[in-house]
Design an enzyme around this catalytic site. Structure first.
Site, PDB file in Angstrom:
ATOM      1  N   SER B 284       0.816  -1.210   0.000  1.00  0.00           N
ATOM      2  CA  SER B 284       0.000   0.000   0.000  1.00  0.00           C
ATOM      3  C   SER B 284       0.847   1.257   0.000  1.00  0.00           C
ATOM      4  CB  SER B 284      -0.909   0.024   1.222  1.00  0.00           C
ATOM      5  OG  SER B 284      -1.497   1.294   1.308  1.00  0.00           O
ATOM      6  N   ARG B 331       1.702   8.985  -8.057  1.00  0.00           N
ATOM      7  CA  ARG B 331       2.137   7.670  -8.521  1.00  0.00           C
ATOM      8  C   ARG B 331       2.945   7.703  -9.807  1.00  0.00           C
ATOM      9  NH1 ARG B 331      -3.367   4.307  -7.131  1.00  0.00           N
ATOM     10  NH2 ARG B 331      -3.007   4.432  -4.893  1.00  0.00           N
TER      11      ARG B 331
END
Ligand SMILES: Cc1cc2nc3c(=O)[nH]c(=O)nc-3n(C[C@H](O)[C@H](O)[C@H](O)COP(=O)(O)OP(=O)(O)OC[C@H]3O[C@@H](n4cnc5c(N)ncnc54)[C@H](O)[C@@H]3O)c2cc1C
Lengths: 248, 638
Positions: B284, B331
């Protein structure tokens, strides 16, 4: 490493099954157990034989799709580990591994290592929910929930519905599964409203599905990949008992 | 055909309200006359099926797993965003909207994203009422964390199992409707075709995965909630079964496919350990709140034990390059930065394809117990897979394919270019532009399913002619025959190669030519190789067994056959988009310091591809993206 596998093969629910022996060669310790089976299946396909059917999807221990009784223990017996998270570094060269499906009357076999666990869905349908429709719900912070209750509810809610608890139990009882869902919802203020009904209906459905009785041996807790605590069964018994007393 | 996104007029904050008022309603007594086919039981499908059932429609819901509870949504770890501003840290609907637009690199529709931010607050209320055990503070109120590059704390979570708990909430609501008889569930059933009659989506053809029986279901509308196509890359963080089949077959029936090249590569996954690898595991993103990312400054140090490398010889490259966001950079940016240092030869672990995610500082600052409380399950998962203890030695991570922003084109009502075909959740293209922010996919899936589709589908029913064909209508027959023929074709080749080996080869090709960095030459090569590989698949694939039984090899072969076709569209889209934006990085289009260079003059549009037949180039349609509210700017996280 090289391994010998004894795998349960069965064409479908109506044909007889038997163990077949396969060699698993050049297995690396970084492989997961299912990746090892992938390797064996690739070889079988290459030889024009049918691969071994087994269920899996997320392959990270959360969807509950994978199963397998490995050397007599559902999910292979490493604490808090589902079959898909079991790695080959826990085996050694030359080992013989026996692989079987979940065996329980309420989980009829479909093919090879694949079984039908829809009984679990029907138990949830009998009451494993809170009866609210979409919309018109109060603000998320309107009802404070004491942290210990929220944490305990989460401990129970962690169940992935894989069925290992049933597969390991000598009576094929589904008490840990049912207890986990009843506890998750009954521990929360939102779930209290339907607390009695839920316990009664879910237990009734569990019995109707043909699961056996619980004699609290604790084997279910030991193999549960999410380490769901046996204490939830005590809670279910309490909730169920109270609900029966109230005659609901 | 011109694309009409049906964005309502008026100020952005009032569009959805106004639209809801303008939407026609179906009389409650009439709702049960409509039958809706929902394909998929993840967050999007389960929430939609349950809500539609509650409203009084008759619903059939399909999934290929053995239970709706196992849909891939179950695997989401980190959390779900909502603009509740419970933390009083300056969050608002507008800020969530703005962050999502900016995070998507100005390639998403403003109106959709604003609506998403608006309904985000209802989602949390709904889930709490269902009994989702979100994390709480000692005072009993909901806890939040900051996640995925956000500077406010707006992410709600349930330990590291947020997707599981949200899905169980939706699944339980679905189960309640099943027990009430409004929803009929078809697990282990795979949709293989969409049936379109008189221009409207009127049904589906499915295969019962246990008996192998091919059959048809007719409906007044079809909803696809079939998830993303990340597995076209073979290795991804998606579940093994995730696939593109439903949306691909709908594409071939006329539903335009939008922005297929927008794929998200997640920076924190466990690196590949070998050829045998069947999937990649996500660690995560929340780990980046406390972990620091680094590689050695010098190549020579890469083989040394990390703890023996002194501070002065480490390059904390995210902190160095993006001082204001540091380890929390979005990201796409973090992934590219990792690739860059590995390309320079400074990667660590097998094959040099890894970077360190180090918790030593956090453990010193907060104590090991605090870290265990926050991330214990992730550290355990890491240890199970790698055999390493991340409390003592840094984790090794590497980017992996994770999410697909592209998908079926839908209008503001979530309806595709085929009237009566609605597409929700990751399967559509709607809300994340060229890059999705962390904790926003769960939000979008549930927004679509609980709060948007149930309104907009009614409008379709109320404004179009009602007609549900019988399943022996020639179109159903024809579709069934085609599916049978396709199945028999796959089973009759009996060639030399397994489906897995062909899929792996396709995935490698895409990862190399159309992965984290793309360029014209590479894409052209991929476009040449893909048809060759497809041809090889048709000639040499070996699918064992028969069609009239549980046959996992056959299921897989069908999915890979679709990936083989779809991959070409993905590369074509990547080739045509001569700019870098979000997850789509064209090496020809970058700033001198290696950042993505958008080209708003020429590419501020959605590319929606129309199928034109098996041997013809698809046609691209443009939906211009008009920014009325937010000024387009260069995305900077420095
Ligand atoms: C490891 C991981 C972690 C993630 N963590 C987060 C997170 O923390 N926060 C966040 O916001 N997002 C996260 N995401 C993304 C998010 O989980 C997904 O985008 C989202 O759950 C997709 O939901 P969905 O309902 O659209 O599709 P899915 O959950 O993928 O469901 C697809 C459904 O369609 C069915 N289906 C597919 N094809 C067919 C067919 N042909 N016939 C019949 N049925 C079919 C499947 O059976 C399934 O029921 C994560 C993703 C991954 C992979």
């Amino acid at each position: 490493m090289n391994l010998t596998l004894r795998v349960w093969r069965q064409k479908n629910a109506n044909s007889p099954g038997r163990f077949e022996t396969y060699e698993a060669r050049n297995i690396l310790e970084d492989m997961s157990f299912l990746e090892m089976l992938d390797v064996v299946n690739e070889e079988l396909i290459q030889r024009g034989q049918e691969p071994i059917a087994f269920d899996s999807d997320c392959r990270e221990g959360i969807c509950g799709m994978c199963s397998l009784v490995i050397n007599g223990i559902p999910h292979g017996g490493r604490r808090g580990t589902a079959t898909c998270q079991l790695h080959m570094r826990h085996f050694k060269d030359g080992d013989t591994i026996t692989i079987e499906p979940w065996r329980a009357r309420a989980f009829p076999l479909i093919k090879d290592l694949v079984v039908d666990r829809s009984a679990f869905d029907r138990i949830i349908q009998a009451g494993g929910f809170i009866s609210v429709n979409t919309g018109g719900t109060p603000d998320g912070n309107a009802i404070p929930v004491p942290k210990p209750d929220a944490d305990a509810a989460m401990d129970a809610a962690a169940c992935i519905g894989c069925g290992a608890c049933v597969a390991v139990c000598k009576n094929a009882s589904a008490m840990l599964f049912v207890a986990a869902k009843v506890s998750h919802l009954n521990l929360l203020p939102q779930g209290k409203v339907e607390k009695d009904r839920r316990a009664l209906n879910m237990v009734r459905q569990m019995d109707a599905e043909g699961f056996g009785n619980c004699t609290v041996t604790g084997s279910c807790e030991a193999v549960c990949p999410k380490e769901i605590s046996l204490s939830f069964i005590a809670k279910l018994n309490r909730d169920y008992g109270l609900a029966t007393l109230k005659g609901k | 055909m011109t694309l009409d996104s049906k964005i309502p007029s008026g100020p952005i904050a009032q569009k959805w309200d106004k639209h809801r008022f303008d939407l026609k309603l179906v009389n409650p007594a009439n709702k049960r006359k409509f039958e809706i086919l929902v394909v998929g039981s993840g967050l999007a499908g389960a929430s939609a099926a349950a809500t539609l059932g509650e409203l009084g429609y008759r619903v059939k819901c399909f999934c290929f797993q053995d239970s709706p509870r196992r849909a891939h949504s179950i695997a989401a770890q980190g959390g779900i965003n909502a603009a509740k501003n419970y933390q009083n840290d300056g969050d608002s609907i507008y800020r969530l909207f703005y962050d999502t637009i900016k995070g998507g690199d100005f390639r998403a529709r403003e109106a959709n994203v604003y609506r998403l931010a608006q309904v985000s607050v209802n989602i949390i209320d709904q889930c709490v009422a269902q009994g989702v055990p979100f994390a709480r503070e000692y005072g009993g109120l909901l806890a939040n964390r900051s996640f995925g590059g956000a500077q406010v704390s707006r992410t709600f979570y349930a330990r590291g199992q947020t997707g599981q708990q949200l899905l169980l909430g939706a699944y339980q609501a679905l189960c309640r409707q099943i027990s009430l008889g409004t929803v009929q569930m078809y697990p282990r059933t795979e949709m293989l075709d969409l049936v379109v009659i008189d221009g409207h989506a009127k049904g589906i053809v499915v295969r019962d995965l246990i008996s192998g029986r091919i059959s048809s279901h007719a409906g007044d509308a079809v909803v696809l909630a079939t998830g993303g196509y990340g597995n076209v890359f073979f290795l991804s963080t998606n579940a093994k079964g995730s696939n593109v089949t439903a949306t691909w077959r709908a594409y071939k029936k006329g539903a335009f496919f939008a922005n297929p090249c927008y794929t998200q590569i997640h920076p924190t996954c466990i690196p590949v350990s070998g050829e045998h690898q069947s999937k990649l595991t996500l660690m995560s993103e929340s780990l980046r709140n406390d972990g620091r990312v680094w590689v050695p400054k010098r190549k020579e140090d890469c083989g040394k034990p990390p703890t023996s490398i002194p501070e002065s010889d480490r390059d904390y490259y995210l902190e160095r390059k993006y001082p204001s966001f540091g380890n929390l950079a979005p990201r796409d940016i973090s992934s590219r930065a990792a690739k860059e240092v590995c390309d320079e030869g400074r990667g660590v672990g097998p094959g040099g394809l890894g970077v360190y995610l180090d918790f030593a500082d956090a453990i010193r600052r907060l104590g090991v117990d605090k870290i265990r409380e926050r991330y214990g399950n992730l550290f355990d998962m890491y240890e199970k897979i790698t055999g390493e203890n991340a409390y003592e030695t840094p984790m090794r991570i590497y980017p992996a394919v994770h999410y697909t922003m592209g998908g079926t084109w839908v209008d503001y009502n979530l309806m595709s270019t085929i009237p009566g075909l609605f597409v929700i959740g990751e399967a559509n293209f709607s809300d994340h532009g060229a890059n999705r922010l962390g904790a926003s996919a769960l939000m979008q899936g549930l927004a679509d399913g609980y709060f948007i589709l149930p309104y907009t589908i009614g409008h379709y029913f109320a404004s179009s002619k009602q007609f549900r064909p019988p399943t022996d209508h020639p179109e159903f027959r024809k579709s069934e025959e085609e599916i049978r023929a396709m199945t028999n074709r796959l089973l009759s080749v009996r060639g030399k190669r397994t489906v897995t080996s062909l899929h792996r080869e396709l995935g490698k090709l895409l990862w190399e030519k159309c992965g984290m960095a793309r360029n014209e030459a590479g894409l052209r090569e991929a476009l040449r190789r893909i048809p060759e590989l497809r041809d090889e698949f048709c000639r040499t694939v070996n699918v064992t067994g028969e069609s009239g039984e549980l046959n996992q090899a056959l299921e897989y072969a069908g999915r890979v056959a679709d990936f083989m076709e779809f991959a070409e569209l993905l590369c074509l889209d990547a080739l045509h988009r001569e700019e870098s934006c979000g997850g789509h990085f064209r090496t020809e289009h970058q700033t001198p310091d290696g950042e993505a260079k958008r080209n708003d003059d020429q590419f501020a549009y959605v590319a929606a591809w129309e199928y034109k037949g098996p041997d013809r180039q698809p046609e691209m349609h443009r939906e211009p993206l008009i920014y009325e509210e937010v000024q387009m700017s260069t995305r900077s996280y420095k």
